[in-house]
Each structure stands twice: as structure tokens, then as C-alpha cells.
Design a protein around this motif. Structure first.
Motif, PDB file in Angstrom:
ATOM      1  N   PRO B  71       0.974  -1.243   0.126  1.00 60.27           N
ATOM      2  CA  PRO B  71       0.285  -0.031   0.028  1.00 60.27           C
ATOM      3  C   PRO B  71       0.779   1.311  -0.025  1.00 60.27           C
ATOM      4  O   PRO B  71       1.878   1.238   0.376  1.00 60.27           O
ATOM      5  N   CYS B  72       0.330   2.560  -0.585  1.00 62.89           N
ATOM      6  CA  CYS B  72       1.029   3.628  -0.508  1.00 62.89           C
ATOM      7  C   CYS B  72       1.280   4.587   0.630  1.00 62.89           C
ATOM      8  O   CYS B  72       0.776   3.910   1.815  1.00 62.89           O
ATOM      9  N   THR B  73       2.231   5.263   0.688  1.00 65.63           N
ATOM     10  CA  THR B  73       2.553   5.926   1.865  1.00 65.63           C
ATOM     11  C   THR B  73       1.270   6.792   2.765  1.00 65.63           C
ATOM     12  O   THR B  73       1.369   6.329   3.833  1.00 65.63           O
ATOM     13  N   ILE B  74       0.116   6.944   2.028  1.00 67.74           N
ATOM     14  CA  ILE B  74      -0.903   7.425   2.608  1.00 67.74           C
ATOM     15  C   ILE B  74      -1.783   6.527   3.354  1.00 67.74           C
ATOM     16  O   ILE B  74      -1.988   6.315   4.409  1.00 67.74           O
ATOM     17  N   CYS B  75      -1.963   5.308   2.630  1.00 73.45           N
ATOM     18  CA  CYS B  75      -2.660   4.118   3.236  1.00 73.45           C
ATOM     19  C   CYS B  75      -1.975   3.237   4.270  1.00 73.45           C
ATOM     20  O   CYS B  75      -2.241   2.893   5.232  1.00 73.45           O
ATOM     21  N   ASN B  76      -0.587   3.643   4.234  1.00 76.54           N
ATOM     22  CA  ASN B  76       0.317   3.034   5.330  1.00 76.54           C
ATOM     23  C   ASN B  76       0.283   3.907   6.556  1.00 76.54           C
ATOM     24  O   ASN B  76       0.800   3.356   7.640  1.00 76.54           O
ATOM     25  N   ASP B  77      -0.031   5.122   6.591  1.00 80.14           N
ATOM     26  CA  ASP B  77       0.611   6.301   7.488  1.00 80.14           C
ATOM     27  C   ASP B  77      -0.678   5.782   8.491  1.00 80.14           C
ATOM     28  O   ASP B  77      -1.988   6.177   8.723  1.00 80.14           O
ATOM     29  N   PRO B  78      -0.238   5.501   9.691  1.00 79.60           N
ATOM     30  CA  PRO B  78      -1.128   5.011  11.033  1.00 79.60           C
ATOM     31  C   PRO B  78      -1.703   6.509  11.465  1.00 79.60           C
ATOM     32  O   PRO B  78      -2.687   6.367  12.196  1.00 79.60           O
ATOM     33  N   ARG B  79      -1.183   7.580  11.360  1.00 84.69           N
ATOM     34  CA  ARG B  79      -1.732   8.803  11.862  1.00 84.69           C
ATOM     35  C   ARG B  79      -2.990   9.266  11.137  1.00 84.69           C
ATOM     36  O   ARG B  79      -3.461  10.229  11.643  1.00 84.69           O
ATOM     37  N   ARG B  80      -3.178   8.790  10.001  1.00 86.37           N
ATOM     38  CA  ARG B  80      -4.185   9.318   9.240  1.00 86.37           C
ATOM     39  C   ARG B  80      -5.670   8.473   9.660  1.00 86.37           C
ATOM     40  O   ARG B  80      -5.641   7.511   9.922  1.00 86.37           O
ATOM     41  N   ASP B  81      -6.521   9.421  10.089  1.00 78.38           N
ATOM     42  CA  ASP B  81      -7.757   8.869  10.309  1.00 78.38           C
ATOM     43  C   ASP B  81      -8.630   8.020   9.116  1.00 78.38           C
ATOM     44  O   ASP B  81      -8.987   8.297   8.371  1.00 78.38           O
ATOM     45  N   PRO B  82      -8.737   6.543   9.447  1.00 76.08           N
ATOM     46  CA  PRO B  82      -9.108   5.783   8.473  1.00 76.08           C
ATOM     47  C   PRO B  82     -10.628   5.642   8.244  1.00 76.08           C
ATOM     48  O   PRO B  82     -11.355   4.927   7.428  1.00 76.08           O
ATOM     49  N   SER B  83     -11.535   6.497   9.254  1.00 84.36           N
ATOM     50  CA  SER B  83     -12.842   6.532   9.106  1.00 84.36           C
ATOM     51  C   SER B  83     -13.476   7.534   8.017  1.00 84.36           C
ATOM     52  O   SER B  83     -14.777   7.646   7.773  1.00 84.36           O
ATOM     53  N   THR B  84     -12.488   8.185   7.805  1.00 82.83           N
ATOM     54  CA  THR B  84     -13.255   9.036   6.461  1.00 82.83           C
ATOM     55  C   THR B  84     -12.326   8.889   5.057  1.00 82.83           C
ATOM     56  O   THR B  84     -11.148   8.750   5.197  1.00 82.83           O
ATOM     57  N   LEU B  85     -13.123   8.713   4.201  1.00 80.31           N
ATOM     58  CA  LEU B  85     -12.336   8.553   2.674  1.00 80.31           C
ATOM     59  C   LEU B  85     -12.774   9.568   1.768  1.00 80.31           C
ATOM     60  O   LEU B  85     -14.043  10.181   1.756  1.00 80.31           O
ATOM     61  N   ILE B  86     -11.724  10.170   1.101  1.00 76.48           N
ATOM     62  CA  ILE B  86     -12.117  11.306   0.198  1.00 76.48           C
ATOM     63  C   ILE B  86     -11.938  10.759  -0.960  1.00 76.48           C
ATOM     64  O   ILE B  86     -10.963  10.021  -1.666  1.00 76.48           O
ATOM     65  N   VAL B  87     -13.002  10.682  -2.261  1.00 73.13           N
ATOM     66  CA  VAL B  87     -13.163  10.075  -3.268  1.00 73.13           C
ATOM     67  C   VAL B  87     -12.762  11.152  -4.409  1.00 73.13           C
ATOM     68  O   VAL B  87     -13.423  11.982  -4.456  1.00 73.13           O
ATOM     69  N   VAL B  88     -11.609  10.886  -5.107  1.00 70.43           N
ATOM     70  CA  VAL B  88     -11.306  11.797  -6.176  1.00 70.43           C
ATOM     71  C   VAL B  88     -11.266  10.983  -7.534  1.00 70.43           C
ATOM     72  O   VAL B  88     -11.166   9.844  -7.692  1.00 70.43           O
ATOM     73  N   GLU B  89     -11.240  11.928  -8.566  1.00 69.98           N
ATOM     74  CA  GLU B  89     -11.145  11.466  -9.953  1.00 69.98           C
ATOM     75  C   GLU B  89      -9.746  11.008 -10.103  1.00 69.98           C
ATOM     76  O   GLU B  89      -9.598   9.816 -10.808  1.00 69.98           O
ATOM     77  N   ASP B  90      -8.908  11.705  -9.877  1.00 72.61           N
ATOM     78  CA  ASP B  90      -7.473  11.497 -10.414  1.00 72.61           C
ATOM     79  C   ASP B  90      -6.397  11.640  -9.384  1.00 72.61           C
ATOM     80  O   ASP B  90      -6.620  12.501  -8.276  1.00 72.61           O
ATOM     81  N   VAL B  91      -5.269  11.223  -9.344  1.00 75.25           N
ATOM     82  CA  VAL B  91      -3.985  11.306  -8.540  1.00 75.25           C
ATOM     83  C   VAL B  91      -3.742  12.912  -8.333  1.00 75.25           C
ATOM     84  O   VAL B  91      -3.594  13.281  -7.267  1.00 75.25           O
ATOM     85  N   SER B  92      -3.751  13.481  -9.441  1.00 74.26           N
ATOM     86  CA  SER B  92      -3.452  15.009  -9.320  1.00 74.26           C
ATOM     87  C   SER B  92      -4.600  15.642  -8.352  1.00 74.26           C
ATOM     88  O   SER B  92      -3.997  16.470  -7.860  1.00 74.26           O
ATOM     89  N   ASP B  93      -5.655  15.027  -8.274  1.00 68.89           N
ATOM     90  CA  ASP B  93      -6.665  15.760  -7.530  1.00 68.89           C
ATOM     91  C   ASP B  93      -6.351  15.305  -6.042  1.00 68.89           C
ATOM     92  O   ASP B  93      -6.461  16.418  -4.938  1.00 68.89           O
ATOM     93  N   LEU B  94      -5.931  14.308  -5.771  1.00 67.14           N
ATOM     94  CA  LEU B  94      -5.439  13.842  -4.332  1.00 67.14           C
ATOM     95  C   LEU B  94      -4.176  14.745  -4.002  1.00 67.14           C
ATOM     96  O   LEU B  94      -4.210  15.274  -2.801  1.00 67.14           O
ATOM     97  N   TRP B  95      -3.327  14.830  -4.995  1.00 65.12           N
ATOM     98  CA  TRP B  95      -1.926  15.803  -4.781  1.00 65.12           C
ATOM     99  C   TRP B  95      -2.682  17.210  -4.329  1.00 65.12           C
ATOM    100  O   TRP B  95      -1.783  17.874  -3.363  1.00 65.12           O
ATOM    101  N   ALA B  96      -3.646  17.750  -4.859  1.00 65.24           N
ATOM    102  CA  ALA B  96      -4.089  19.130  -4.726  1.00 65.24           C
ATOM    103  C   ALA B  96      -4.464  19.066  -3.324  1.00 65.24           C
ATOM    104  O   ALA B  96      -4.401  20.180  -2.608  1.00 65.24           O
ATOM    105  N   LEU B  97      -5.392  18.329  -2.761  1.00 63.25           N
ATOM    106  CA  LEU B  97      -5.898  18.299  -1.664  1.00 63.25           C
ATOM    107  C   LEU B  97      -5.147  18.050  -0.645  1.00 63.25           C
ATOM    108  O   LEU B  97      -5.250  18.728   0.391  1.00 63.25           O
ATOM    109  N   GLU B  98      -4.013  17.123  -0.941  1.00 62.82           N
ATOM    110  CA  GLU B  98      -2.997  17.099   0.195  1.00 62.82           C
ATOM    111  C   GLU B  98      -2.260  18.460   0.370  1.00 62.82           C
ATOM    112  O   GLU B  98      -1.668  18.756   1.308  1.00 62.82           O
ATOM    113  N   ARG B  99      -2.037  19.131  -0.700  1.00 68.46           N
ATOM    114  CA  ARG B  99      -1.392  20.507  -0.578  1.00 68.46           C
ATOM    115  C   ARG B  99      -2.143  21.450   0.029  1.00 68.46           C
ATOM    116  O   ARG B  99      -1.616  22.364   0.866  1.00 68.46           O
TER     117      ARG B  99
END
Lengths: 201, 201
Positions: B71-99
Motif C-alpha cells: 500500500p501507498c505512503t498514505i494508506c500506510n500512514d497510521p496517523r491518518r484517520d481511517p474512518s473518512t475517505l475522500i473520493v477523487v477522480e485522479d491522483v492529481s486531485d489527491l495531490w491538490a487536496l494534500e497540498r
């Protein structure tokens, strides 16, 4: 990115892509993502092409052009007239003149312009090799195709000086109105030059 | 270029660089020349970084993100709240939200939007895996962060439908005036939405 959201390899790829002219930090991210998504079609072939360039590209020992062979394709081409040399500042200028394909001749790439303040004197440029090339004989005309900037013109004067003892005609590019250019947008210097060098209609 | 002025390796490098988003045929030439000139500082490291990306980057089997681990760095990160999922169209949207780093949660990348005319149905997107992920339990909220386009909204409706049987809250991004935006330049749809969703001052 503010926190670690991907492996360091992707961050590094983005950082290096951002150094490519034409790409900034934002477009480097877009480029990296596109490359990663098009692994087979683009990332693979591009990596290979860059590896080949890294391994094979060298500077031509005759004219200073960059190519995968030395002497370069242009110096090796027997159909080019060896009696005329076009002197340019940079390889990009050589490419631009070749795109215009106005003359089927050879080149000499200086590698910059004289700029004493930046520590660039005659020894930092391919000037000695130009004089040697002309002195070796066979060259009837040297066209100074340097930029129309102060540094370019200074360099042109220096080159004329260096070549003055040799049996060669030294010429420079004409100043004038660019083809398709509007007079209204041109500076006074260009207009004056274009008037001075007017030709019969 | 009209005639052969360099080895085929340089031509090929330029052609491939021109396919990188952000670079066109003209800037690809400039980029190629810059890379060739900066062999040690840029061409070498970039070739290496691209080779590493080619070898190591894969798609996360959990969320569809791209990373060098699965799994990726985000899925592996234990400090992230697993009870909320943000659904995005593309990886670039994920990067934008992370920024924006607004929320420390996990993601699900659809890989596009429903577009029957282009042959993109639910099976071409990571929708099954999203439903399975939610059905497996532990997810309390799914935020649909798809683009505010017709395709994005169609996809959002379809997803709401698919998730309706499960014990999960489905939300979407707020519509409204962009921060720093001027009303005069906004379309009627956005203004209407911003008025409807007005909040207490």
C-alpha cells in the motif's frame, strides 16, 4: 508538498523535472504524473533516449556543435560548402539557422560572448580554434551571426580584429525590419538601420 | 528540422520531450539542449530518477494512488484517520487536496469519471473496490471530491446510489465563491449556489 504523501523517488523526479527549462514546479508535478501514467508509451522510451544522449552526445572538436558523432553530422557532410563558415554564439542559434535552411555551409560555435565582468575572455570561447580553422585555408568567407546585443557586437568586433590578418572576407547579418513585422512596433535603432540599408524595389 | 543536422538520438530525444505536458516542439528543443549541456548536473540525475520511477512506481491496490510502495505512503500512514475517505477522480486531485492539507484522512482514486460515450462504465473505474472498502467496515464518511463538471456530478450520483445500502454518510464538497474570487467574474450557477448555502456571519 507539505507532508510526505509519496515515496522520495517521486518527489525527486518532480524536483528534477522542475529544473527543465519550460517546466516550473507546478507543471513538473503534472509532467511527473503524466510520465508515471504513461510508463510504456513515454516514461520508458524517454528514459532510454536520455540514457543514450547521456552516453553518446559529445561536443564536435572541429566546430563546437553537439552531436552523437565527432566530427558532427554537419562537419562530416560532404555536400556542404566548406568555403563559408557561419559563426554563432550557441548551438541553439545553429539549430535556428538550420531550420531556416538558407545556406548549405558549415558552422563554428563560440560557446558564448565576450563578457569580462563574468570572467569570460577570449580563452573561454572557441575563438582560437576559429582562427586556426581559417588560417588552415579553404575558408573564403566568415559570416558573424552573433546576436544583435552589446555583448554579441563586442565579440564580433574582436573576431574581426583576430581575423584581419588572414585572407578571408568577414561579413555580418543584415539589420532591418523582420519579415511580417509592423513598423509601429519596431525600435528606432532597427528602423534607422533598415532605412540606411534600403534596397532598390 | 528540415535536413539531418544531428544524429538520430538527439532528434528522438526532442520528439519524446515534446510529448511531456507543458513542453511543445519548440520548448522541447530548448529543453533537450539544456539537458545535453548540463549532463552531470541535470541529464544524469534526471535519467536516474526516471529509471527509478519506471522500476518502482506502482498503483496502490487499496486506494488507486501511485507510489513506490503498495500500500501507498498514505494508506500506510497510521496517523491518518481511517474512518473518512475522500473520493477523487485522479491522483492529481489527491495531490491538490494534500497540498491544501485540510484533512488528515485517506483517499480513493476512481481513475476517471463515468462517460458512456467514451466506453467508460463503472467497471472501468475503481468503484467496486470503493464499495468493498466501505462494506468492510470502519469507514463512517465518504466525501465525494469529484470535479464540478457534468461527468463528475453524474459519477457522484452513481456512487451515492452504490453506497446507499451501507452504513456510511456520503457528503460532497461545498459550492461557493472561491477564496479571493471576485463576484463580477463568477458564473450564475456558482453565485446561486453560494447564495443558497449562505452561512451566518
Amino acid at each position: 508538498m507539505s507532508k510526505r504523501i509519496a515515496g522520495p523517488e517521486i518527489e525527486r523526479l518532480i524536483q528534477l523535472l522542475a529544473k527543465v527549462p519550460g517546466l516550473g514546479p507546478r507543471s513538473a508535478r503534472r509532467a511527473a504524473l503524466h510520465l508515471i501514467k504513461k510508463k510504456e508509451q513515454l516514461l520508458g522510451p524517454l528514459t532510454e533516449a536520455m540514457g543514450e544522449a547521456l552516453e553518446k552526445v559529445r561536443v564536435c572538436s572541429t566546430c563546437g556543435n553537439v552531436d552523437t558523432s565527432d566530427p558532427c553530422t554537419i562537419c562530416n557532410d560532404p555536400r556542404r560548402d566548406p568555403s563559408t563558415l557561419i559563426v554563432v554564439e550557441d548551438v541553439s542559434d545553429l539549430w535556428a539557422l538550420e531550420r531556416a535552411s538558407a545556406m548549405n555551409v558549415r558552422y563554428h560555435v563560440l560557446g558564448g560572448t565576450l563578457s569580462p565582468l563574468d570572467g569570460i575572455g577570449p580563452d573561454q570561447l572557441n575563438i582560437r580554434s576559429l582562427v586556426d580553422r581559417v588560417a588552415a585555408g579553404g575558408v573564403k568567407e566568415v559570416i558573424l551571426a552573433v546576436n544583435a546585443t552589446v555583448e554579441g557586437q563586442t565579440t564580433a568586433h574582436y573576431l574581426t580584429d583576430q581575423l584581419s590578418g588572414l585572407d578571408v572576407k568577414v561579413t555580418r547579418l543584415a539589420h532591418g525590419v523582420p519579415v511580417g513585422g509592423e513598423l509601429d512596433y519596431l525600435d528606432e535603432g532597427t528602423l534607422t538601420a533598415a532605412l540606411k540599408s534600403r534596397t532598390a524595389f
